[in-house]
Design a protein around this motif. Structure first.
Motif, PDB file in Angstrom:
ATOM      1  N   ALA B 144       9.728  94.274  52.637  1.00  0.00           N
ATOM      2  CA  ALA B 144       8.469  94.498  53.363  1.00  0.00           C
ATOM      3  C   ALA B 144       7.276  94.305  52.432  1.00  0.00           C
ATOM      4  CB  ALA B 144       8.440  95.891  53.975  1.00  0.00           C
ATOM      5  N   ILE B 145       7.372  94.870  51.226  1.00  0.00           N
ATOM      6  CA  ILE B 145       6.242  94.758  50.302  1.00  0.00           C
ATOM      7  C   ILE B 145       6.084  93.307  49.836  1.00  0.00           C
ATOM      8  CG2 ILE B 145       5.355  95.482  48.042  1.00  0.00           C
ATOM      9  CD1 ILE B 145       5.167  97.582  50.310  1.00  0.00           C
ATOM     10  N   ASN B 146       7.198  92.662  49.589  1.00  0.00           N
ATOM     11  CA  ASN B 146       7.141  91.249  49.193  1.00  0.00           C
ATOM     12  C   ASN B 146       6.495  90.408  50.294  1.00  0.00           C
ATOM     13  OD1 ASN B 146       7.697  88.815  47.804  1.00  0.00           O
ATOM     14  ND2 ASN B 146       9.589  88.562  48.986  1.00  0.00           N
ATOM     15  N   ILE B 147       6.910  90.654  51.529  1.00  0.00           N
ATOM     16  CA  ILE B 147       6.371  89.896  52.660  1.00  0.00           C
ATOM     17  C   ILE B 147       4.886  90.195  52.840  1.00  0.00           C
ATOM     18  CG2 ILE B 147       6.434  89.719  55.183  1.00  0.00           C
ATOM     19  CD1 ILE B 147       9.534  90.215  54.858  1.00  0.00           C
ATOM     20  N   ALA B 148       4.570  91.513  52.778  1.00  0.00           N
ATOM     21  CA  ALA B 148       3.184  91.925  53.025  1.00  0.00           C
ATOM     22  C   ALA B 148       2.224  91.249  52.055  1.00  0.00           C
ATOM     23  CB  ALA B 148       3.070  93.438  52.911  1.00  0.00           C
ATOM     24  N   SER B 149       2.666  91.047  50.812  1.00  0.00           N
ATOM     25  CA  SER B 149       1.753  90.452  49.838  1.00  0.00           C
ATOM     26  C   SER B 149       1.969  88.949  49.701  1.00  0.00           C
ATOM     27  CB  SER B 149       1.913  91.136  48.479  1.00  0.00           C
ATOM     28  OG  SER B 149       3.267  91.086  48.076  1.00  0.00           O
ATOM     29  N   GLY B 150       2.914  88.407  50.464  1.00  0.00           N
ATOM     30  CA  GLY B 150       3.206  86.971  50.379  1.00  0.00           C
ATOM     31  C   GLY B 150       2.010  86.067  50.651  1.00  0.00           C
ATOM     32  N   PRO B 151       1.213  86.365  51.695  1.00  0.00           N
ATOM     33  CA  PRO B 151       0.142  85.423  52.039  1.00  0.00           C
ATOM     34  C   PRO B 151      -1.110  85.483  51.159  1.00  0.00           C
ATOM     35  CG  PRO B 151       0.866  86.692  53.963  1.00  0.00           C
ATOM     36  CD  PRO B 151       1.415  87.352  52.739  1.00  0.00           C
ATOM     37  N   VAL B 152      -1.176  86.364  50.155  1.00  0.00           N
ATOM     38  CA  VAL B 152      -2.444  86.462  49.386  1.00  0.00           C
ATOM     39  C   VAL B 152      -2.853  85.118  48.789  1.00  0.00           C
ATOM     40  CG1 VAL B 152      -2.466  88.908  48.780  1.00  0.00           C
ATOM     41  CG2 VAL B 152      -1.215  87.292  47.359  1.00  0.00           C
ATOM     42  N   GLY B 153      -1.865  84.305  48.446  1.00  0.00           N
ATOM     43  CA  GLY B 153      -2.183  83.015  47.835  1.00  0.00           C
ATOM     44  C   GLY B 153      -2.913  82.070  48.772  1.00  0.00           C
ATOM     45  N   MET B 154      -2.871  82.378  50.086  1.00  0.00           N
ATOM     46  CA  MET B 154      -3.626  81.562  51.034  1.00  0.00           C
ATOM     47  C   MET B 154      -5.120  81.781  50.853  1.00  0.00           C
ATOM     48  SD  MET B 154      -1.116  82.404  54.253  1.00  0.00           S
ATOM     49  CE  MET B 154      -2.324  82.026  55.493  1.00  0.00           C
ATOM     50  N   LEU B 155      -5.472  82.974  50.345  1.00  0.00           N
ATOM     51  CA  LEU B 155      -6.894  83.290  50.146  1.00  0.00           C
ATOM     52  C   LEU B 155      -7.316  83.114  48.693  1.00  0.00           C
ATOM     53  CD1 LEU B 155      -6.944  86.400  52.421  1.00  0.00           C
ATOM     54  CD2 LEU B 155      -8.491  84.466  52.684  1.00  0.00           C
ATOM     55  N   ILE B 156      -6.468  83.623  47.771  1.00  0.00           N
ATOM     56  CA  ILE B 156      -6.802  83.462  46.365  1.00  0.00           C
ATOM     57  C   ILE B 156      -6.642  81.985  46.010  1.00  0.00           C
ATOM     58  CG2 ILE B 156      -6.213  84.114  44.012  1.00  0.00           C
ATOM     59  CD1 ILE B 156      -5.250  86.781  45.023  1.00  0.00           C
ATOM     60  N   VAL B 367     -13.035  82.063  55.707  1.00  0.00           N
ATOM     61  CA  VAL B 367     -12.248  83.063  54.998  1.00  0.00           C
ATOM     62  C   VAL B 367     -11.754  84.135  55.976  1.00  0.00           C
ATOM     63  CG1 VAL B 367     -12.378  84.911  53.286  1.00  0.00           C
ATOM     64  CG2 VAL B 367     -13.298  82.657  52.751  1.00  0.00           C
ATOM     65  N   MET B 368     -12.629  84.548  56.896  1.00  0.00           N
ATOM     66  CA  MET B 368     -12.232  85.544  57.896  1.00  0.00           C
ATOM     67  C   MET B 368     -11.062  85.024  58.728  1.00  0.00           C
ATOM     68  SD  MET B 368     -14.391  86.846  61.218  1.00  0.00           S
ATOM     69  CE  MET B 368     -13.839  85.550  62.327  1.00  0.00           C
ATOM     70  N   MET B 369     -11.164  83.764  59.142  1.00  0.00           N
ATOM     71  CA  MET B 369     -10.131  83.209  59.994  1.00  0.00           C
ATOM     72  C   MET B 369      -8.804  83.098  59.240  1.00  0.00           C
ATOM     73  SD  MET B 369     -10.474  80.066  62.470  1.00  0.00           S
ATOM     74  CE  MET B 369      -9.385  78.700  62.408  1.00  0.00           C
ATOM     75  N   ILE B 370      -8.850  82.686  57.977  1.00  0.00           N
ATOM     76  CA  ILE B 370      -7.600  82.523  57.235  1.00  0.00           C
ATOM     77  C   ILE B 370      -6.996  83.876  56.886  1.00  0.00           C
ATOM     78  CG2 ILE B 370      -6.681  81.701  55.023  1.00  0.00           C
ATOM     79  CD1 ILE B 370      -8.514  79.196  55.620  1.00  0.00           C
ATOM     80  N   PHE B 371      -7.838  84.872  56.609  1.00  0.00           N
ATOM     81  CA  PHE B 371      -7.343  86.242  56.413  1.00  0.00           C
ATOM     82  C   PHE B 371      -6.561  86.659  57.665  1.00  0.00           C
ATOM     83  CE2 PHE B 371      -8.046  90.087  53.770  1.00  0.00           C
ATOM     84  CZ  PHE B 371      -7.379  91.002  54.564  1.00  0.00           C
ATOM     85  N   ASN B 372      -7.205  86.454  58.804  1.00  0.00           N
ATOM     86  CA  ASN B 372      -6.600  86.820  60.078  1.00  0.00           C
ATOM     87  C   ASN B 372      -5.262  86.103  60.307  1.00  0.00           C
ATOM     88  OD1 ASN B 372      -6.078  86.987  62.893  1.00  0.00           O
ATOM     89  ND2 ASN B 372      -8.197  87.549  63.235  1.00  0.00           N
ATOM     90  N   LEU B 373      -5.270  84.807  60.117  1.00  0.00           N
ATOM     91  CA  LEU B 373      -4.044  84.035  60.365  1.00  0.00           C
ATOM     92  C   LEU B 373      -2.984  84.323  59.315  1.00  0.00           C
ATOM     93  CD1 LEU B 373      -5.702  80.684  61.439  1.00  0.00           C
ATOM     94  CD2 LEU B 373      -4.648  82.406  62.904  1.00  0.00           C
ATOM     95  N   GLY B 374      -3.426  84.768  58.128  1.00  0.00           N
ATOM     96  CA  GLY B 374      -2.481  85.182  57.090  1.00  0.00           C
ATOM     97  C   GLY B 374      -1.664  86.369  57.576  1.00  0.00           C
ATOM     98  N   ILE B 375      -2.329  87.292  58.277  1.00  0.00           N
ATOM     99  CA  ILE B 375      -1.607  88.425  58.856  1.00  0.00           C
ATOM    100  C   ILE B 375      -0.579  87.909  59.854  1.00  0.00           C
ATOM    101  CG2 ILE B 375      -1.821  90.573  60.186  1.00  0.00           C
ATOM    102  CD1 ILE B 375      -4.602  90.934  59.048  1.00  0.00           C
ATOM    103  N   GLY B 376      -0.977  86.871  60.611  1.00  0.00           N
ATOM    104  CA  GLY B 376      -0.062  86.285  61.583  1.00  0.00           C
ATOM    105  C   GLY B 376       1.213  85.734  60.947  1.00  0.00           C
ATOM    106  N   ASN B 377       1.110  85.331  59.686  1.00  0.00           N
ATOM    107  CA  ASN B 377       2.278  84.801  58.983  1.00  0.00           C
ATOM    108  C   ASN B 377       3.349  85.845  58.719  1.00  0.00           C
ATOM    109  OD1 ASN B 377       1.933  82.115  58.715  1.00  0.00           O
ATOM    110  ND2 ASN B 377       1.264  82.145  56.598  1.00  0.00           N
ATOM    111  N   ILE B 378       2.966  87.139  58.773  1.00  0.00           N
ATOM    112  CA  ILE B 378       3.933  88.195  58.450  1.00  0.00           C
ATOM    113  C   ILE B 378       4.282  89.034  59.665  1.00  0.00           C
ATOM    114  CG2 ILE B 378       3.250  88.275  56.025  1.00  0.00           C
ATOM    115  CD1 ILE B 378       1.596  90.740  56.621  1.00  0.00           C
TER     116      ILE B 378
END
Ligand code: NA
Ligand code: NA
Lengths: 301, 434, 163
Positions: B144-156, B367-378
């Motif tokens: 869960a923790i791995n997945i939850a932090s998986g999309p950060v690279g989409m923003l960073i 950035v707002m949209m990609i943050f949002n869609l990043g959540i969708g990835n998990i």
């Protein structure tokens, strides 16, 4: 009858503003029989994609430039010669002299010209080095749009032409990937280049009028009365863009000056001398366009 | 009226195609074609379809997508992930659930480089899962923790999705978007670490006692330096204007290749396979991009964005409420869709509303949209990071969900923060004058 | 037949791998030429775009020949087995076929025809040749998808390979 007209310029650009006015006028004057839907901001594709759509019957009218039109109708190559027009008044005189013949040439291309509009004179602007003569361009990397004729002309004038997509020009200028670019003063404001550009030299190497084209199939669907209305409103479109552009250029120059850009008039002769081979080349290879060039020159005498 | 009819055909057909399990790209393409037949004759539709298949990806900026993907895959096989985990462990070792924190930091570091949520979740999670299991961590919690932090690279940054947004939006500055992604991306990572901290405390997860000497610590850091240099070179090069974002992506490929040779962790055979896999995936993803551009064209031609905009504005003209509605709609859509098609489809609809009518900065919107869609990835049912994370964590999605729920709540809070506090996104871009 | 397909797939996969390497080389060359030679190449932008498009359409066609290589939402159809599952596969096959025939082949040929006499901006390539990849990819996709469909149905019938 609903017509679709498409323009790659942003929605607040003079041509789109004038097209919206054109649309209202047509609707009002035809009593609602003809409706014109305007699609700005290039939502329907690039200019050459839009021309193909028009040829297929998907679009009815497109605001575009001779850079893309020459691929379909060789006559339009005439307008891609540097220093074709002397000044703004010369453009008007010359266009009025040749436009009917140009607009109705090559009906097999699937479209005809309906109106033209001024797109301003293009000049060089730079970050550091002031341009006073072609010699100053030697070794400078100048951004050009992805067009063969423009690249060729800029190279002949002495610069190293560097194609950069419009969206990346600001960073390219800011970080020195290119030393300058070329365009009308309004591009300084539209692209926010004013923050990095210091010198603007009015060498006016290009004055390329835009053309509003209409599909011949669509034109044939209009009755004589409607055709007359379209022609009149086309004239109004040309005038309206001229007024809007003049205001915009004046405002752009004023704003740019406030931000520290210097504007300078330069001696055009040494620049002109460099590009004369392009005229010879056109005369040798493109008879139709060469004839238009001669008439444009004569009209400005 | 045509507009309504087009939507009434497009939407249900699209959903039917999606749920019948046909390739998403084909579903997007066929539903678009069927809908536009209301307005245009068959021949024209076929031609325009083909023209968009070509024109939709005929853009230089699009090249950054395969390049960053290739760089990520090379690093994935090149053992570079391992060096970064060692570094992360050194920093996160004293907190309860140390390995979980190390996982998050690993994802932030590696995500920076690879820019792909999936590559990152697979690389870091795949390496960490066995270690965590050995130390008595519940595999579902670790995953869960791995997945939850998986999309950060989409923003960073650098991030392929930010580049894609820049293209779709018609040229919002990539450097600006990259700078804008830093703070929201770091906030995302920190939010996950806070959740992990409380969960670890509740379950009494151990800290990692470090018996490393200063010299050993220095060695761990030193080993990670070549990997970290990639961030400096690529980001510095793009923001400092040595090269464009696309060229920077190519530089990332060359550098990661050199790095793999330096660490001697990639064989010629593996490299060849990495190249051909990436080429094939490029075909899959950009095919989807091309078809989505066809859908965007059809929506523009039928004037659907205007209609959706007007409908939204009829609901409310309050900026705060409207942004909330947009975010919640995107979150719901994001549960079904992956970020790539979602960006392609919704940018042309929502961006004119947010930037045009409300004067929202395009960088902030992206950035707002990609943050949002990043959540969708998990989120289930469709979430590529979720799938990959469950697979490498060797556990089931239904077991992971309970651990993910508090993360969703906190991330939603951060999303609202990013939405309503523009300076979080815009501070850094402004700093470099964009 | 199977042998021919293996060769075909290998050839296409090798080609797109070469294309990818070529893209990295051209992008690096562009940076190098600008800084070291101070002569930015005029052709790389266009050459890279066209190479990428060819790579994409060859790769996409290849992916149609591999089960689930194109992204799809499988959670619903995966619940079914046997005859019902075959219906799903038939539907999917039909959809791919319709798209390829209408857009990629029919539309693609129309695109090739309209590209007659048009030349690319910087390399002066005839556009109908460049556009040719679209109908070709449509044709290749149909071929490979058909092969894959036949195999998948066989697997579902016999319950092998995880069905
Ligand atoms: Na990243
Ligand atoms: Na999801």
């Amino acid at each position: 009858l609903t017509l679709k007209v498409s323009d790659s310029h942003n929605n607040n650009h003079s041509t789109v503003v004038a097209l919206n006015e054109f649309s209202s006028a047509i609707e009002e004057r035809t009593g609602g029989d003809v409706e014109v839907q305007v699609f700005g901001a290039g939502v329907l594709g690039t200019e050459s994609e839009m021309i193909n759509q028009l040829r297929m019957g998907i679009l009815d009218m497109v605001r575009t430039a001779p850079t893309d039109l020459e691929k379909f109708n060789p006559v339009y190559s005439a307008f891609l010669l540097p220093y074709l027009f002397k000044d703004a008044a010369g453009v008007e005189k010359a266009m009025n002299a040749v436009k009917d013949d140009v607009f109705h040439s090559h009906p097999d291309s699937g479209f005809m010209g309906l109106a033209w509009n001024t797109a301003g004179a293009r000049s060089f602007y730079t970050v550091d080095k002031e341009i006073n003569s072609p010699a100053d361009l030697e070794g400078l990397k100048i951004r050009v749009p992805n067009s063969r004729s423009m690249t060729q002309a800029v190279e002949m004038l002495g610069a190293t032409a560097t194609p950069v997509p419009w969206g990346e020009v600001y960073t390219a200028l800011q970080q020195g990937i290119v030393d300058g670019a070329e365009g009308s003063p309004t591009s300084l404001i539209d692209g926010k280049f004013v923050e990095v550009i210091r010198h603007f030299s009015f060498d006016r190497h290009f004055t390329i009028p835009d053309v509003l084209i209409i599909s011949t199939k669509t034109w044939d669907k209009l009755n004589d009365e409607q055709k007359a209305i379209f022609k009149e409103e086309a004239e109004n479109y040309t005038k309206r863009v001229a007024v809007l552009e003049e205001e915009k250029v004046a405002k752009a120059i004023e704003q740019s000056k406030e931000q520290g850009v210097t504007f300078k008039d330069v001696d055009l002769d040494p620049f002109k001398a460099r590009v004369m081979p392009l005229y010879d080349e056109l005369r040798a290879n493109n008879e139709e366009a060469a004839e238009i060039v001669s008439r444009i020159e004569a009209a400005q005498e | 009226m045509d507009t309504n009819l087009v939507i009434m055909i497009l939407l249900p057909l699209f959903l039917v195609f999606m749920f019948s399990g046909i390739p998403i790209a084909i579903g997007i393409g066929l539903s678009s074609l069927a809908a536009i037949l209301v307005i245009l004759p068959f021949d024209m539709v076929a031609f325009q379809g083909a023209q968009k298949m070509f024109g939709g990806i005929n853009s230089f900026g699009m090249l950054a997508v395969p390049f960053f993907m290739l760089a990520g895959n090379i690093m994935n096989h090149g053992g570079i992930a391992r060096k970064l985990i060692d570094l992360a462990l050194m920093f996160g070792g004293r907190m309860p659930g140390a390995l979980a924190h190390a996982n998050v930091m690993g994802n932030m570091l590696f995500g920076t480089l690879s820019g792909s949520g999936m590559a990152c979740t697979a690389a870091i999670g795949g390496t960490m899962a066995p270690i965590q299991k050995e130390k008595g961590y519940n595999p579902a919690f670790s995953a869960a923790i791995n997945i939850a932090s998986g999309p950060v690279g989409m923003l960073i940054p650098p991030s392929g999705l930010l580049i894609l947004f820049s293209i779709v939006s018609g040229g919002v500055s990539v450097a600006g978007l990259f700078m804008g992604g830093w703070i929201p991306g770091i906030l995302w990572g920190v939010a996950v670490m806070i959740v992990a901290y409380f969960m670890a405390k509740k379950h009494n997860l151990p800290t990692e006692k470090s018996d490393r000497t200063f010299g050993q610590k220095l060695k761990v850091f030193w080993d990670a330096v070549p990997a970290l240099m990639l961030i400096v070179i690529v980001m510095g090069g793009i923001v400092g204007g040595v090269f464009t974002a696309t060229e920077g992506a190519a530089v990332a490929v060359v550098y990661s290749l050199l790095l793999s040779f330096y660490y001697r962790t990639i064989s010629g055979k593996m490299l060849l396979k990495t190249l051909s896999d990436t080429a094939l995936t490029t075909g899959v993803i950009l095919f989807l991009v091309a078809v989505s551009s066809l859908m965007s064209w059809i929506m523009a031609y039928a004037q659907i964005p205007q209609m959706i905009g007007e409908t939204l504005l009829q609901l409310t003209d309050n900026r705060i409420v409207l942004l909330l509605i947009i975010n919640i709609s995107l979150l719901i859509l994001g549960t079904f869709m992956d970020a790539t098609p979602a960006i392609l489809i919704f940018t042309p609809i929502l961006m004119p509303i947010c930037t045009g009518m409300f004067g929202m900065d395009p960088i902030h919107f992206g950035v707002m949209m990609i943050f949002n869609l990043g959540i969708g990835n998990i989120t289930p049912p469709v979430g590529c990071v979720l799938f990959v994370g469950a697979a490498v964590g060797d556990t089931k999605i239904e077991k992971i969900i309970p651990f993910l729920l508090p993360v969703f709540a906190v991330l939603f809070g951060v999303l609202l923060l990013v939405t309503y506090v523009p300076s979080l996104t815009l501070f850094l871009p402004r700093l470099i004058g964009l | 037949m199977v042998k021919f397909r293996n060769y075909l797939e290998k050839a296409v996969l090798s080609l797109i791998t070469v294309f990818l390497v070529l893209l990295v080389v051209m992008a690096s060359w562009q940076v190098f030429a600008r800084y070291i030679l101070n002569a930015p190449p005029q052709f790389t932008d266009e050459a890279m775009r066209f190479t990428m498009i060819w790579l994409v359409y060859l790769g996409a066609a290849l992916a149609f020949g591999i089960t689930d290589r194109h992204m799809s939402l499988g959670l619903f159809k995966d619940m079914f087995k046997g005859r019902t599952r075959i219906m799903f596969e038939v539907f999917s096959f039909a959809c791919v076929l319709v798209f390829c025939l209408i857009v990629m082949i029919k539309g693609g040929i129309a695109l090739v025809l309209i590209g007659e006499g048009q030349y690319s901006d910087s390399m002066n390539l005839p556009m109908n040749w460049v556009y040719m990849i679209i109908p070709f990819s449509g044709f290749l996709s149909v071929l490979l998808k058909t092969q894959n469909f036949v195999e998948v149905v066989k697997d579902i019938r016999s319950g092998s390979n995880g069905y």
